[in-house]
Write a protein that holds these residues in place. Structure first.
Motif, PDB file in Angstrom:
ATOM      1  N   SER A 280      -0.017  32.306  32.934  1.00  0.00           N
ATOM      2  CA  SER A 280      -1.035  32.682  33.435  1.00  0.00           C
ATOM      3  C   SER A 280      -0.596  32.596  35.163  1.00  0.00           C
ATOM      4  O   SER A 280       0.449  31.875  35.094  1.00  0.00           O
ATOM      5  N   PHE A 281      -1.406  33.327  35.863  1.00  0.00           N
ATOM      6  CA  PHE A 281      -1.167  33.182  37.274  1.00  0.00           C
ATOM      7  C   PHE A 281      -1.673  31.979  37.762  1.00  0.00           C
ATOM      8  O   PHE A 281      -2.852  31.485  37.476  1.00  0.00           O
ATOM      9  N   LEU A 282      -0.940  31.530  38.689  1.00  0.00           N
ATOM     10  CA  LEU A 282      -1.394  30.236  39.333  1.00  0.00           C
ATOM     11  C   LEU A 282      -1.466  30.394  41.013  1.00  0.00           C
ATOM     12  O   LEU A 282      -0.789  30.695  41.547  1.00  0.00           O
ATOM     13  N   GLY A 283      -2.955  30.087  41.357  1.00  0.00           N
ATOM     14  CA  GLY A 283      -3.193  30.241  42.615  1.00  0.00           C
ATOM     15  C   GLY A 283      -2.842  31.736  43.527  1.00  0.00           C
ATOM     16  O   GLY A 283      -2.836  31.693  44.671  1.00  0.00           O
ATOM     17  N   VAL A 284      -3.057  32.740  42.543  1.00  0.00           N
ATOM     18  CA  VAL A 284      -2.862  34.079  43.003  1.00  0.00           C
ATOM     19  C   VAL A 284      -4.302  34.461  43.900  1.00  0.00           C
ATOM     20  O   VAL A 284      -5.124  34.336  43.182  1.00  0.00           O
ATOM     21  N   VAL A 285      -3.992  35.124  44.877  1.00  0.00           N
ATOM     22  CA  VAL A 285      -5.126  35.345  45.773  1.00  0.00           C
ATOM     23  C   VAL A 285      -5.895  36.724  44.880  1.00  0.00           C
ATOM     24  O   VAL A 285      -5.347  37.123  44.048  1.00  0.00           O
ATOM     25  N   ASP A 286      -7.255  36.709  45.172  1.00  0.00           N
ATOM     26  CA  ASP A 286      -7.838  37.735  44.510  1.00  0.00           C
ATOM     27  C   ASP A 286      -7.600  39.137  44.270  1.00  0.00           C
ATOM     28  O   ASP A 286      -7.474  39.577  43.519  1.00  0.00           O
ATOM     29  N   HIS A 287      -6.969  39.381  45.751  1.00  0.00           N
ATOM     30  CA  HIS A 287      -6.466  40.725  45.964  1.00  0.00           C
ATOM     31  C   HIS A 287      -5.296  41.190  45.006  1.00  0.00           C
ATOM     32  O   HIS A 287      -5.275  42.190  44.462  1.00  0.00           O
ATOM     33  N   SER A 293      -1.778  42.471  36.572  1.00  0.00           N
ATOM     34  CA  SER A 293      -2.294  41.671  35.373  1.00  0.00           C
ATOM     35  C   SER A 293      -1.369  41.158  34.622  1.00  0.00           C
ATOM     36  O   SER A 293       0.068  41.386  34.778  1.00  0.00           O
ATOM     37  N   LEU A 294      -1.394  39.843  33.927  1.00  0.00           N
ATOM     38  CA  LEU A 294      -0.357  39.043  33.227  1.00  0.00           C
ATOM     39  C   LEU A 294      -0.728  39.092  31.758  1.00  0.00           C
ATOM     40  O   LEU A 294      -2.006  38.642  31.430  1.00  0.00           O
ATOM     41  N   GLU A 295      -0.095  39.486  30.876  1.00  0.00           N
ATOM     42  CA  GLU A 295      -0.326  39.212  29.472  1.00  0.00           C
ATOM     43  C   GLU A 295      -0.009  37.890  29.111  1.00  0.00           C
ATOM     44  O   GLU A 295       1.265  37.304  29.176  1.00  0.00           O
ATOM     45  N   PRO A 296      -1.081  36.910  28.773  1.00  0.00           N
ATOM     46  CA  PRO A 296      -0.870  35.515  28.472  1.00  0.00           C
ATOM     47  C   PRO A 296       0.150  35.340  27.288  1.00  0.00           C
ATOM     48  O   PRO A 296       1.030  34.144  27.507  1.00  0.00           O
ATOM     49  N   ALA A 297       0.360  36.131  26.357  1.00  0.00           N
ATOM     50  CA  ALA A 297       1.174  35.768  25.198  1.00  0.00           C
ATOM     51  C   ALA A 297       2.881  36.291  25.595  1.00  0.00           C
ATOM     52  O   ALA A 297       3.847  35.472  25.014  1.00  0.00           O
ATOM     53  N   THR A 298       2.707  37.358  26.152  1.00  0.00           N
ATOM     54  CA  THR A 298       4.161  37.967  26.427  1.00  0.00           C
ATOM     55  C   THR A 298       5.150  37.452  27.913  1.00  0.00           C
ATOM     56  O   THR A 298       5.952  37.680  27.934  1.00  0.00           O
ATOM     57  N   GLY A 299       3.849  37.384  28.732  1.00  0.00           N
ATOM     58  CA  GLY A 299       4.630  37.062  30.014  1.00  0.00           C
ATOM     59  C   GLY A 299       4.782  38.460  30.890  1.00  0.00           C
ATOM     60  O   GLY A 299       5.560  38.575  31.959  1.00  0.00           O
ATOM     61  N   ASP A 318       2.539  33.332  41.690  1.00  0.00           N
ATOM     62  CA  ASP A 318       2.834  32.076  41.027  1.00  0.00           C
ATOM     63  C   ASP A 318       2.739  32.284  39.745  1.00  0.00           C
ATOM     64  O   ASP A 318       1.142  32.560  39.482  1.00  0.00           O
ATOM     65  N   VAL A 319       3.626  32.178  38.907  1.00  0.00           N
ATOM     66  CA  VAL A 319       3.402  32.257  37.303  1.00  0.00           C
ATOM     67  C   VAL A 319       3.454  30.991  36.762  1.00  0.00           C
ATOM     68  O   VAL A 319       4.515  30.491  36.986  1.00  0.00           O
ATOM     69  N   GLU A 320       2.659  30.412  35.848  1.00  0.00           N
ATOM     70  CA  GLU A 320       2.613  29.182  34.909  1.00  0.00           C
ATOM     71  C   GLU A 320       2.902  29.392  33.664  1.00  0.00           C
ATOM     72  O   GLU A 320       2.121  30.239  32.949  1.00  0.00           O
TER      73      GLU A 320
END
Length: 810
Positions: A280-287, A293-299, A318-320
């Motif tokens: 998941s994205f961590l702290g990514v600004v709204d823009h 977009s980030l696929e949760p399962a595959t990255g 930032d990707v967690e």
């Protein structure tokens, strides 16, 4: 600041950076004027005295209309003092976003002469934003089995300010289990990490509440806080691990939405559900969340919207990676956007002259414009070109700023306006271009004199024209506009006297129509010359002259006038003698007439209206000569009468008549006293005419005798010498026709001389008047007729032996 010449401080105001404009301190003539102001200045705040920095006086501010370009939404010029003022709210973060150097470009424009100056206003950051976390509360799940020193990366706070006003440090509320470590990121940011200092025991305390504070370096400093809730879970002692801490990728801005740009991958040494990792994205600004977009399962990271290099050049994500046991790790993904030539150059007209005079010198500035291309590198390098066949050229004043100047002579009469097309083309592959079209109108000056439609005019006017009638019209054209092209007409010269000219002809000042002021007479004035002037109303006025020749045409308004034979007081003609032995073709006499007209109107012809003996004489149609047509017969009368008509060639023709009395005799003494008798009248009409002529002759004889008697009595009173001079043996008299008529068809003078004695009669015709002595010119027209009558009457002195010669000169 770089490129500035001086700095200035005002009391109670932020520091303002001003340039020295004098060439002594700033030798670079193309260097822009630079100011430096803090953001969020109040409306109306003074940025700097622009007029002073441009070396303009206070009077020049209004006279030369000092202003900034219309594109400048944040600044304006005080028309009274020349100060550059803040016009609207200036938010550095809104204008420049994440750029460290925030500069606003604007142009200062003056007129008379037209020029532009470049001004750069550097917006300095103030501490108007506090650090802020994207969430108010962070929940962490930490296994109780983790070892001491385990680090958990926390969400970073964001502060849009830059420099010392940006995020400076993090502070954690003191506690016995956790401490805080701040790590510097590759992009210059700071990431807080939570470090475990004491082993956790879920049974003793399952939840820990912490407060993380982010503080910036402003004065005074601003801060933001976030609540951290730590949930202690059962043992999952291996967090996921990314293959690398920072991922970098370069991406063209023209990639379509849905393009996969990167796939991050994290591994977990645990087994089972503790090894299942989600992204998941961590702290990514709204823009950024809207763009990627980030696929949760595959990255796998995908694009969601079109990218625009001109809007954002780089994204930091930032990707967690988190496993099922609650352990997580983070990495950074830096996406650099590559510029493509997707923006056409823009042409911005900053100033344009309404009208260009046609006498403008070469190099005169008629327009100011600039170009702008949002692309970078070669994609943003712009060259300008001009449409062909226009007398203008483009002069580059500085980077992306241009002047349109005149490059040739202008002629409004040939080209009243020019449609100018400016084309801006970048150096991208393929290149992009745009055009701007505007119209330049050419102002008129009085550079063309009036021109007449003809080099000269010849006007034909028939005589006896009605006064005030139009006889001709001249026309001159002037291609100039307005008063420069308004033409008036006047008469400036003539071969007539000034006073006489005004009574003959006039001209309309506006229409050029010539009017005859009076009826013209061909016999008095056949032609006259005028010089007309056409003059425009320009300043100075230009003029042209044209020659007008007026020819007065002839009308048949004069009847022929008979000069010979001269008429006696009773209206009859004198008698001419013809020798009895005259052969056919013998010249008897000649009818002489003139006509004051000219041309065909004065072309005379002679016709016999009536004759006592029609076949005896012939009359020359054009000469008027009377000749014998045959020899005199025994049955022909000794006295003949001819009625001759003289006609001109006009339409309709005019005529006059003359009566000829011809006597066949070898001498004047043979002429019978009764000159009015006719032999054997052929008809009653002829007899009536005969008696009428006879009565007129008798009356004429009596009248002549009376006149002779009166003259004789008067002569007796005169001296004997004068008396002897009047009656010389040879008497010569000039008749009234001695006048020379040179204006008619036959400008001749005729002498008719008759001499007689007892035995010999002589008839002389067409002899020179010089043959008559001047001393004998004692008879006028009437006396010559009397003398002829006295010769034809019986005379007591006819028996004298001395020959008396009498000559009559006509």
């Amino acid at each position: 600041m770089g490129g500035s010449c001086a700095q200035r401080r005002r009391a109670g105001r932020p520091q303002v950076l001003l340039p020295f404009l004098l060439p002594l301190f700033c030798p670079a003539l193309g260097e822009p004027i630079r100011y430096s102001i803090p953001e969020e200045l109040a409306r109306g705040s003074v940025v700097g005295n622009l007029a002073k920095d441009l070396a303009l006086s206070v009077r020049d501010v209004s006279a030369r209309k000092l202003r900034v370009s219309a594109e400048s939404l944040h600044f304006q010029v005080d028309a009274q003092s020349g100060d550059l003022l803040v016009k609207d709210r200036i938010d550095r973060e809104q204008i420049c976003k994440e750029r460290k150097l925030c500069e606003l470009q604007l142009e200062a424009v003056v007129e008379n002469p037209l020029n532009v100056f470049h001004v750069v206003v550097v917006i300095e950051d103030i501490n108007d934003h506090a650090p802020q976390f994207s969430k108010d509360k962070i929940t962490l799940e930490i296994s109780e089995s983790v070892s001491l020193g385990m680090r958990t990366v926390l969400e970073s706070a964001k502060d849009p300010d830059i420099g010392k006003n940006s995020l400076s440090k993090y502070q954690l509320i003191p506690n016995e289990f956790f401490s805080l470590v701040v790590k510097d990121n590759p992009d210059g940011g700071k990431s807080p990490e939570l470090v475990l200092q004491k082993a956790l025991d879920r049974e003793t305390q399952s939840v820990h509440h912490l407060v993380l504070t982010a503080v910036d370096g402003g004065d005074p400093p601003r801060s933001g806080t976030v609540q951290i809730q730590v949930l202690v879970v059962d043992a999952n002692d291996n967090p996921p691990m990314f293959s690398q801490d920072v991922y970098r990728v370069s991406l063209r801005e023209d990639v379509p939405p849905g393009t996969s740009i990167l796939r991050v991958r994290a591994t977990d040494q645990d087994e089972g559900s503790n090894a299942e990792v989600s992204y998941s994205f961590l702290g990514v600004v709204d823009h950024a969340q809207q763009v990627f977009s980030l696929e949760p399962a595959t990255g796998n990271i995908l694009t969601q919207q079109p990218l625009d290099f001109e809007e954002v050049e780089k994204y930091t994500l930032d990707v967690e990676a988190r496993d099922k046991g609650g352990l997580s790790t983070q990495c950074k993904v830096i996406v650099e956007i590559l510029d493509e030539n997707d923006n056409s150059p823009e042409i911005i007209i900053t100033s344009l002259s309404d009208r260009v005079l046609e006498d403008s010198p070469t190099g005169m500035v008629v327009a100011l414009f600039k170009t702008r291309d949002r692309d970078s590198g070669e994609n943003g390098e712009v060259t300008c070109s001009l449409s062909k066949d226009v007398p203008f050229k483009i002069h580059s004043s500085s980077s992306n700023y241009y002047k349109l100047v005149t490059d040739g002579a202008l002629d409004r009469e040939q080209t009243p306006e020019y449609n100018v097309t400016i084309t801006a083309t970048d150096r991208g592959k393929p290149p992009l271009s745009s055009s701007s079209v505007f119209t330049l109108r050419i102002g008129d000056i009085n550079d063309n004199a009036p021109v007449f439609q003809q080099p000269s005019y010849v006007v034909h006017v028939a005589e006896n024209n009605p006064p005030g009638a139009s006889i001709a019209q001249v026309s001159a054209s002037d291609p100039d506009l307005g008063s420069n092209g308004q033409v008036t007409y006047s008469i400036v010269a003539s071969d007539l006297e000034a006073q006489t000219l005004a009574s003959y002809v006039s001209v309309s000042a506006h229409s050029g129509v010539l009017f005859a002021q009076r009826a013209l007479d061909h016999e008095q004035l056949r032609a006259f010359h005028l010089t007309l002037q056409a003059r425009d109303q320009g300043s100075p006025a230009l003029s042209a002259n044209v020659s007008v020749r007026v020819l007065v045409g002839d009308r048949n308004d004069n009847a022929p006038r008979v000069l010979y034979p001269a008429l006696a007081p009773d209206g009859s003609a004198l008698f001419d003698t013809v020798p009895r032995a005259a052969e056919p073709g013998y010249l008897v006499t000649k009818v002489v007439a003139v006509d004051a007209d000219s041309g065909h109107n004065a072309w005379l012809s002679y016709h016999v209206l009536q004759a006592s003996e029609p076949g005896l004489f012939s009359l020359g149609l054009r000469t008027g000569e009377v000749r014998t047509a045959r020899a005199l017969g025994d049955r022909d009368a000794a006295r003949q009468r001819l009625l001759v008509a003289v006609r001109d060639g006009g339409q309709p023709p005019l005529s006059a008549t003359a009566t000829l009395h011809l006597v066949f005799a070898d001498s004047l003494q043979e002429v019978p006293p009764d000159l009015s008798e006719h032999a054997a009248p052929s008809d009653p009409q002829a007899e009536l005419q005969f008696y009428l002529v006879l009565a007129l002759a008798a009356i004429s004889v009596l009248f002549l005798l009376t006149v002779i008697l009166a003259i004789a009595l008067r002569l007796r009173r005169s001296s004997s010498s004068a008396m002897g001079g009047c009656f010389q043996p040879v008497a010569c008299s000039k008749s009234g026709v001695s006048r020379s008529y040179c204006d008619g068809t036959l400008p001749y003078a005729y002498n008719f001389c008759v001499s007689g004695d007892q035995t010999h009669a002589e008839f002389n015709f067409l002899t020179s008047v010089d043959h008559c002595p001047a001393a004998q010119d004692i008879l006028n027209k009437d006396s010559s007729s009397v003398l002829l009558a006295s010769i034809l009457a019986p005379s007591a002195e006819s028996d004298k032996e001395t020959t008396e010669q009498v000559r009559i000169c006509v």
